[in-house]
Design an enzyme around this catalytic site. Structure first.
Site, PDB file in Angstrom:
ATOM      1  N   GLU A   8      10.111   1.737  10.482  1.00 50.60           N
ATOM      2  CA  GLU A   8      11.159   2.702  10.133  1.00 50.60           C
ATOM      3  C   GLU A   8      10.482   4.060  10.208  1.00 50.60           C
ATOM      4  O   GLU A   8       9.672   4.401   9.350  1.00 50.60           O
ATOM      5  CB  GLU A   8      11.677   2.375   8.732  1.00 50.60           C
ATOM      6  CG  GLU A   8      13.113   2.767   8.522  1.00 50.60           C
ATOM      7  CD  GLU A   8      13.238   4.199   8.080  1.00 50.60           C
ATOM      8  OE1 GLU A   8      13.289   5.074   8.971  1.00 50.60           O
ATOM      9  OE2 GLU A   8      13.260   4.448   6.879  1.00 50.60           O
ATOM     10  N   CYS A  64      14.118  10.982   6.214  1.00 51.86           N
ATOM     11  CA  CYS A  64      14.009  10.554   7.614  1.00 51.86           C
ATOM     12  C   CYS A  64      15.367  10.640   8.307  1.00 51.86           C
ATOM     13  O   CYS A  64      15.443  10.929   9.495  1.00 51.86           O
ATOM     14  CB  CYS A  64      13.418   9.171   7.722  1.00 51.86           C
ATOM     15  SG  CYS A  64      14.184   7.972   6.647  1.00 51.86           S
ATOM     16  N   GLY A 120      -4.748   3.685  -2.289  1.00 52.94           N
ATOM     17  CA  GLY A 120      -5.880   4.279  -1.572  1.00 52.94           C
ATOM     18  C   GLY A 120      -5.434   4.786  -0.216  1.00 52.94           C
ATOM     19  O   GLY A 120      -4.241   4.728   0.115  1.00 52.94           O
ATOM     20  N   GLU A 165      10.688  16.616  14.625  1.00 55.68           N
ATOM     21  CA  GLU A 165      11.035  16.375  13.225  1.00 55.68           C
ATOM     22  C   GLU A 165      10.232  17.347  12.364  1.00 55.68           C
ATOM     23  O   GLU A 165       9.012  17.361  12.414  1.00 55.68           O
ATOM     24  CB  GLU A 165      10.693  14.930  12.846  1.00 55.68           C
ATOM     25  CG  GLU A 165      11.058  14.624  11.418  1.00 55.68           C
ATOM     26  CD  GLU A 165      10.786  13.176  11.022  1.00 55.68           C
ATOM     27  OE1 GLU A 165       9.672  12.693  11.240  1.00 55.68           O
ATOM     28  OE2 GLU A 165      11.712  12.549  10.475  1.00 55.68           O
ATOM     29  N   LYS A 199       0.896  -1.173   0.000  1.00 56.26           N
ATOM     30  CA  LYS A 199       0.000   0.000   0.000  1.00 56.26           C
ATOM     31  C   LYS A 199       0.926   1.213   0.000  1.00 56.26           C
ATOM     32  O   LYS A 199       1.431   1.621   1.039  1.00 56.26           O
ATOM     33  CB  LYS A 199      -0.869  -0.028   1.256  1.00 56.26           C
ATOM     34  CG  LYS A 199      -2.194   0.711   1.159  1.00 56.26           C
ATOM     35  CD  LYS A 199      -2.117   2.148   0.732  1.00 56.26           C
ATOM     36  CE  LYS A 199      -1.743   3.091   1.839  1.00 56.26           C
ATOM     37  NZ  LYS A 199      -1.622   4.510   1.363  1.00 56.26           N
TER      38      LYS A 199
END
Ligand code: NAP
Ligand code: MG
Length: 472
Positions: free
Chosen positions: A245, A279, A201, A379, A170
């Site tokens: 992650e 990240c 989706g 972040e 996904k």
């Protein structure tokens, strides 16, 4: 001509049309570039059933053949590298040259190197009177974000398939075209039906349904810490394996004997890569207090060279951020930092001059930042650097570790041995020493709230394996 005309979901080796569509926006122009199918639980169920059916056959295929399939996919991706880069530059907004090298280039490497890793992997070993064998975990739900979309997909799909697992992916709704181009490559190389399925989706509906599906054995998730924590709670109830992650707030610690100019410039480039939507971005620059002023000047100069602009202009180094919402959340954090009294020395809120269309953000730098302040802790996922002053080496280590995250980092010193000693004291999953290069075979993943589990190479492969002991 559009980069992608909707064919539906890729399930069991075929395209299944959907009833509804989601528009995909180009964040540099705000234009709609494609429509992709908006899946429902029904398509997720079909995809999981296909992956389940394919599992016994695929897991019995020998590793040489599994590796050969990954190599065929890498070859096809390489032949389509320009197209993949164009799609990702359009849907993510990363400048085309960098998109080709990183967004399209890394996944090709990942498929190739994973093939190499699985050929050399010992699936069986003897421990006293036991034969210990490693078997595929089973059906994997891969849920991925939009920032390095194809890289994050490859880091799950290549090792999962190498391990003998089958997958339902996904991808992020904000950047799904690359995933569908990959599905088309699976079709082109005649991959066995059902081993890799893609349903597009919204995450909150079909992503959730996929993750908690009883026929899914493992969730492999990359994205926000909030959604990761939510999925971990769901997985706990089902005793389902999950790897996460998540985010980061990585520090680049420059010691007093480092080449300051080189280290600051490299940190600024790493912070602003992909407009800060990385990240592992080095978003905290830690410098000796006596060199704070000098480091701030070098950082501003380096950031000024990164003017935002059209991702398809070969001179552009900084694209837009992914969406209006993301830009608003970046600006909100900048406003909070200013309200807290952090010293803004470059950029700030508001569109860069001449860029009223598209979600552009000015390269932004705060200096002399309080290590506990919002801009040193949260972040941002945008082009924002926080510079912090350290009294000495111990203070630098303390500041680097003063984070709920533990994904990545960097250490700079004129003495390589000293840099390595400092790196050993920093609690993160990876650290680059004096500009050490990214390695697609090295384990990638986080300590603390950056998640658990490792991706890439041999360690990435092991995530998708279950261990069995036979006592003889
Ligand atoms: P996100 O909301 O965590 O989305 C990541 C993926 O999870 C997407 O495919 C998303 O689907 C899906 N998802 C969302 N809710 C779900 C649920 N309840 N169950 C199953 N799947 C679900 O992350 P984001 O919106 O892309 O970014 C938000 C923040 O996450 C960023 O600002 C950044 O701080 C962080 N982030 C970190 C990384 C990283 O590499 N570590 C990458 C991207 C973002 P849809 O979005 O398609 O609906
Ligand atoms: Mg989201």
């Amino acid at each position: 001509m559009s980069i992608w005309s909707d064919r539906g979901h890729f399930i069991d080796g075929s395209w299944i049309a959907a009833n509804a569509a989601t528009p995909v926006e180009n964040p540099a122009t705000e234009a709609i570039i494609a429509q992709v199918s908006r899946g429902t639980n029904r398509e997720v169920d079909l995809a999981v059933a296909a992956a389940r059916r394919a599992l016994p056959v695929w897991s019995a295929v020998n590793t040489g053949e599994r590796a050969a399939l990954l190599e065929r996919i890498a070859d096809r991706m390489e032949a389509q590298q320009d197209l993949l880069a164009e799609a990702i530059a359009l849907e993510v907004g990363m400048p085309i040259k960098l998109a080709k090298m990183i967004q399209a280039g890394l996944p090709i490497q990942t498929f190739r190197k994973t093939a190499e890793a699985v050929r050399n992997f010992a699936f069986e070993r003897q421990i006293a009177n036991s034969t210990v064998i490693q078997e595929p975990v089973g059906v994997v739900a891969a849920i991925t974000p939009w920032n390095y979309p194809l890289h994050q997909i490859a880091a799950k799909v290549a090792p999962a398939l190498a391990a003998g697992c089958t997958i339902v992916l996904k991808p992020a709704d904000l950047a799904p075209i690359n995933a569908l181009l990959l599905a088309r490559i699976f079709e082109e190389v005649s991959a066995p039906a059902g081993i890799f399925n893609v349903v597009t989706g919204p995450g909150s509906s079909i992503g959730q349904h996929l993750a908690i599906h009883p026929d899914v054995d493992m969730i492999s998730f990359t994205g926000s810490t909030d959604v990761g924590a939510h999925l971990a709670r769901e997985a706990a109830g089902q005793i389902k394996r999950i790897s996460l992650e998540l985010g980061g707030k990585s520090a680049s610690a420059i010691l007093d004997d480092a080449d300051l100019g080189k280290a600051v410039k490299a940190t600024v480039n790493a912070c602003f890569l992909n407009t800060g939507q990385t990240c592992s971005a080095l978003t905290r620059l830690i410098v000796p207090v006596e060199r704070l002023k000098e480091a701030t000047e070098i950082a501003c100069e380096a950031a000024l060279a990164l003017q935002p602009g059209d991702p398809f202009d070969p001179a552009t180094k900084l694209g837009p951020v992914i969406s209006a919402r993301q830009r608003e959340s970046i600006w909100a954090l900048i406003r909070t930092a200013e309200a807290e009294g952090s010293r803004l020395v470059l950029g700030g809120t508001g569109a860069p001059e001449g860029l009223d269309r598209g979600y552009f953000v000015k390269p932004t730098i705060f200096t002399d930042v309080d290590p506990n302040g919002t801009i040193a802790q949260k972040e941002v996922f945008g082009p924002v650097l926080a510079i912090l002053a350290a009294k000495d080496e111990d203070d630098a280590v303390g500041i680097a570790n003063n984070s709920e995250y533990g994904l990545s980092g960097a250490v700079w010193s004129g003495d390589q041995g000293r840099a390595i000693r400092v790196a050993r004291r920093i609690r993160t999953g990876q650290i680059d020493i004096n500009g050490g290069r990214f390695n697609v075979l090295a384990p990638f993943g986080g300590f603390k709230k950056s998640g658990y589990g490792r991706e890439l190479g041999e360690f990435g492969l092991e995530e998708f394996l279950e261990t069995k002991s036979l006592q003889l």
